[in-house]
Design an enzyme around this catalytic site. Structure first.
Site, mmCIF file in Angstrom:
data_model
loop_
_atom_site.group_PDB
_atom_site.id
_atom_site.type_symbol
_atom_site.label_atom_id
_atom_site.label_comp_id
_atom_site.label_asym_id
_atom_site.label_seq_id
_atom_site.Cartn_x
_atom_site.Cartn_y
_atom_site.Cartn_z
ATOM 1 N N HIS A 184 20.840 50.372 33.547
ATOM 2 C CA HIS A 184 20.328 49.031 33.831
ATOM 3 C C HIS A 184 18.846 49.012 33.473
ATOM 4 O O HIS A 184 18.153 50.040 33.539
ATOM 5 C CB HIS A 184 20.495 48.688 35.318
ATOM 6 N N GLU A 229 16.205 48.016 35.021
ATOM 7 C CA GLU A 229 15.295 48.483 36.066
ATOM 8 C C GLU A 229 15.250 50.001 36.147
ATOM 9 O O GLU A 229 14.172 50.602 36.229
ATOM 10 C CB GLU A 229 15.713 47.943 37.446
ATOM 11 N N CYS A 279 20.499 44.768 41.391
ATOM 12 C CA CYS A 279 21.715 45.110 42.126
ATOM 13 C C CYS A 279 21.370 46.200 43.150
ATOM 14 O O CYS A 279 20.226 46.653 43.234
ATOM 15 C CB CYS A 279 22.789 45.597 41.159
ATOM 16 N N CYS A 306 19.842 49.352 41.490
ATOM 17 C CA CYS A 306 18.483 49.153 40.980
ATOM 18 C C CYS A 306 17.483 48.921 42.111
ATOM 19 O O CYS A 306 16.360 49.420 42.061
ATOM 20 C CB CYS A 306 18.466 47.993 39.997
#
Length: 195
Positions: free
Chosen positions: A98, A100, A128, A131
């Site tokens: 992801h 992040e 999420c 993250c």
């Protein structure tokens, strides 16, 4: 204790004070001879967050084909961008890729330390759970995000992982910055998938 003249010289008006604003517009002075001026802060926190979000939006636009367009940027203590990353789950066949997580990893490597308490993570979509947990584990000072994510968001939408009861570290969070622009990227991506 101040005398009346000294008190008049240091008197301050709150922004929005209607009679003070009218006197400023008319060029009048305060009682006691002092002039009222309306001064705004040089740069508000929201203006700064919005400017930083432009960097994350630019990163999101460079997301590899097939990945959800999310951009993340880590800003250093002096306010300059340290690293930018995009989602790369499809491109790298990595469920943890992801934006992040990739940005936090790269920032820690570049700074030579895992604690990022003097840094800010700016991301176009609400992080999420994974993250948000990575941001808390990295001890980022603050998280700024664009679009809210009601299905998976972990900064207050679906769950609030960053402010969980008993948390050892809680970063500042600001959501909804450049929300429309961030949502538009996501909606465009999913609209293209449905065609």
């Amino acid at each position: 204790m101040l005398d009346d003249a000294a008190a008049g010289a240091v008197q301050r008006r709150v922004l929005g004070d209607a009679d003070a604003a009218a006197r400023v517009a008319a060029g009048d002075s305060e009682p006691g001879g002092t002039t009222t001026t309306r001064v705004l802060p040089e740069q508000s926190a929201l203006t700064c967050a919005r400017a930083r979000m432009e960097h994350a939006l630019a990163a999101a636009r460079d997301t590899p084909a097939g990945d959800i367009p999310v951009g993340a940027v880590v800003f250093g203590p002096d306010g300059t961008p340290i690293v930018a990353a995009t989602n790369r789950r499809q491109a790298d066949n990595d469920p943890t890729a992801h934006a992040e997580v990739l940005a936090l990893r790269a920032a820690a490597e570049k700074l030579g330390r895992w604690r990022l308490e003097d840094c800010e993570l700016v991301v176009t979509l609400e992080p999420c759970v994974m993250c948000a947990g990575a941001a808390v584990a990295a001890r980022v000072g603050s998280i700024v995000f664009g679009a809210w994510e009601p299905k998976t968001g972990a900064c207050g939408s679906y769950v609030d992982a960053v402010r969980a009861p008993g948390a050892l570290y809680v970063p500042e969070v600001r959501g909804g910055v450049a929300e429309y622009e961030s949502q538009r990227l996501i909606h465009s991506f999913f609209s293209d998938l449905r065609r």
